[in-house]
Design a protein around this motif. Structure first.
Motif, mmCIF file in Angstrom:
data_model
loop_
_atom_site.group_PDB
_atom_site.id
_atom_site.type_symbol
_atom_site.label_atom_id
_atom_site.label_comp_id
_atom_site.label_asym_id
_atom_site.label_seq_id
_atom_site.Cartn_x
_atom_site.Cartn_y
_atom_site.Cartn_z
ATOM 1 N N SER A 14 0.836 -1.238 0.103
ATOM 2 C CA SER A 14 -0.040 -0.034 -0.037
ATOM 3 C C SER A 14 0.613 1.045 -0.080
ATOM 4 O O SER A 14 1.924 1.351 0.281
ATOM 5 N N ARG A 15 0.510 2.415 -0.151
ATOM 6 C CA ARG A 15 1.028 3.536 -0.044
ATOM 7 C C ARG A 15 1.708 3.816 1.028
ATOM 8 O O ARG A 15 2.668 4.393 1.429
ATOM 9 N N LYS A 16 0.523 3.482 2.071
ATOM 10 C CA LYS A 16 1.052 3.631 3.733
ATOM 11 C C LYS A 16 2.348 2.832 3.733
ATOM 12 O O LYS A 16 3.383 3.660 4.677
ATOM 13 N N LYS A 17 2.652 1.631 3.511
ATOM 14 C CA LYS A 17 3.616 0.853 3.555
ATOM 15 C C LYS A 17 4.914 1.500 3.005
ATOM 16 O O LYS A 17 5.929 1.574 3.682
ATOM 17 N N LYS A 18 4.749 1.740 1.796
ATOM 18 C CA LYS A 18 5.643 2.373 1.059
ATOM 19 C C LYS A 18 6.276 3.535 1.748
ATOM 20 O O LYS A 18 7.505 3.871 1.825
ATOM 21 N N GLU A 19 5.607 4.493 2.277
ATOM 22 C CA GLU A 19 5.857 5.793 3.135
ATOM 23 C C GLU A 19 6.532 5.515 4.335
ATOM 24 O O GLU A 19 7.315 6.003 4.631
ATOM 25 N N ALA A 20 6.127 4.408 5.162
ATOM 26 C CA ALA A 20 6.847 3.757 5.995
ATOM 27 C C ALA A 20 8.122 3.318 5.779
ATOM 28 O O ALA A 20 9.357 3.461 6.440
ATOM 29 N N LEU A 21 8.454 2.776 4.354
ATOM 30 C CA LEU A 21 9.555 2.279 4.108
ATOM 31 C C LEU A 21 10.507 3.497 3.944
ATOM 32 O O LEU A 21 11.796 3.593 4.165
ATOM 33 N N PHE A 22 9.936 4.676 3.208
ATOM 34 C CA PHE A 22 10.778 5.957 3.104
ATOM 35 C C PHE A 22 11.300 6.050 4.486
ATOM 36 O O PHE A 22 12.560 6.763 4.371
ATOM 37 N N GLU A 23 10.861 6.201 5.641
ATOM 38 C CA GLU A 23 11.173 6.375 6.872
ATOM 39 C C GLU A 23 11.838 5.327 7.556
ATOM 40 O O GLU A 23 12.454 5.396 8.685
ATOM 41 N N GLU A 24 12.136 4.191 6.853
ATOM 42 C CA GLU A 24 12.564 2.939 7.338
ATOM 43 C C GLU A 24 11.999 2.666 8.950
ATOM 44 O O GLU A 24 12.705 2.216 9.854
ATOM 45 N N ASP A 25 10.533 2.886 8.911
ATOM 46 C CA ASP A 25 9.749 2.601 9.901
ATOM 47 C C ASP A 25 9.195 1.040 10.004
ATOM 48 O O ASP A 25 8.153 0.888 9.655
ATOM 49 N N TRP A 26 10.270 0.234 10.526
ATOM 50 C CA TRP A 26 9.798 -1.339 10.361
ATOM 51 C C TRP A 26 8.910 -1.725 11.132
ATOM 52 O O TRP A 26 7.895 -2.401 10.768
ATOM 53 N N SER A 27 8.628 -1.183 12.264
ATOM 54 C CA SER A 27 7.536 -1.444 13.080
ATOM 55 C C SER A 27 6.401 -0.961 12.397
ATOM 56 O O SER A 27 5.109 -1.788 12.554
ATOM 57 N N GLU A 28 6.208 -0.120 11.814
ATOM 58 C CA GLU A 28 4.963 0.250 11.107
ATOM 59 C C GLU A 28 4.501 -0.464 9.912
ATOM 60 O O GLU A 28 3.454 -0.834 9.427
ATOM 61 N N ILE A 29 5.707 -0.951 9.130
ATOM 62 C CA ILE A 29 5.555 -1.742 8.065
ATOM 63 C C ILE A 29 4.977 -3.007 8.709
ATOM 64 O O ILE A 29 3.958 -3.579 7.899
ATOM 65 N N LEU A 44 1.178 -2.593 9.625
ATOM 66 C CA LEU A 44 0.354 -2.382 8.408
ATOM 67 C C LEU A 44 0.379 -3.650 7.646
ATOM 68 O O LEU A 44 -0.885 -3.830 6.902
ATOM 69 N N SER A 45 1.346 -4.768 7.785
ATOM 70 C CA SER A 45 1.223 -6.107 7.289
ATOM 71 C C SER A 45 0.183 -6.845 7.785
ATOM 72 O O SER A 45 -0.345 -7.857 7.350
ATOM 73 N N ASN A 46 -0.142 -6.496 8.820
ATOM 74 C CA ASN A 46 -1.375 -7.365 10.113
ATOM 75 C C ASN A 46 -2.652 -6.870 9.298
ATOM 76 O O ASN A 46 -3.420 -7.709 9.798
ATOM 77 N N TYR A 47 -2.798 -6.068 8.684
ATOM 78 C CA TYR A 47 -4.242 -5.681 8.179
ATOM 79 C C TYR A 47 -4.542 -6.159 6.708
ATOM 80 O O TYR A 47 -3.467 -6.059 5.951
ATOM 81 N N LYS A 48 -5.843 -6.503 6.415
ATOM 82 C CA LYS A 48 -5.906 -7.114 5.051
ATOM 83 C C LYS A 48 -6.295 -5.956 4.259
ATOM 84 O O LYS A 48 -5.921 -6.239 2.896
ATOM 85 N N ASN A 49 -6.573 -4.821 4.522
ATOM 86 C CA ASN A 49 -6.521 -3.663 3.741
ATOM 87 C C ASN A 49 -5.372 -2.649 3.941
ATOM 88 O O ASN A 49 -5.615 -1.778 4.435
ATOM 89 N N LYS A 50 -4.188 -3.357 3.358
ATOM 90 C CA LYS A 50 -3.003 -2.670 3.541
ATOM 91 C C LYS A 50 -2.946 -1.378 2.533
ATOM 92 O O LYS A 50 -2.017 -0.767 2.487
#
Length: 99
Positions: free
Chosen positions: A75-90, A93-99
């Motif tokens: 998802s867009r949100k996961k990609k944006e978490a990757l930009f911040e290297e926010d692994w806990s957020e990734i 977000l991976s635990n939700y069906k609507n990622k």
């Protein structure tokens, strides 16, 4: 002696705020190709200017391709978490069906 290879997975932010994920063995040249609009059929052609938001280097092309495919499905949100290297957020977000 083993030869070191450089492969990159990269994410571009397009002018209209969509994200483009790609893989290359020459990041600088590939970014120039995108920004110069060398391919009129490319997704990024009509979406310039482009901003490099993220890249990661890999030694093996197979690893780079696997990561590219994985991130393209994010998802867009996961990609944006990757930009911040926010692994806990990734992970969160991976635990939700609507990622």
């Amino acid at each position: 002696m083993a030869r070191v290879h450089n492969y990159f997975v990269y994410i571009l932010e397009c002018a209209e705020k969509s994200y483009y994920v790609g893989v290359t063995n020459d990041l600088e040249a590939r970014l120039s190709q995108h920004n110069d609009g060398e391919n009129v059929f490319a997704y990024t052609f009509a979406r310039r200017p482009l901003l490099l938001r993220y890249y990661q280097r890999f030694d093996q092309i197979e690893d780079a391709i696997d990561f590219e495919k994985q991130v393209k499905g994010w998802s867009r949100k996961k990609k944006e978490a990757l930009f911040e290297e926010d692994w806990s957020e990734i992970v969160r977000l991976s635990n939700y069906k609507n990622k």
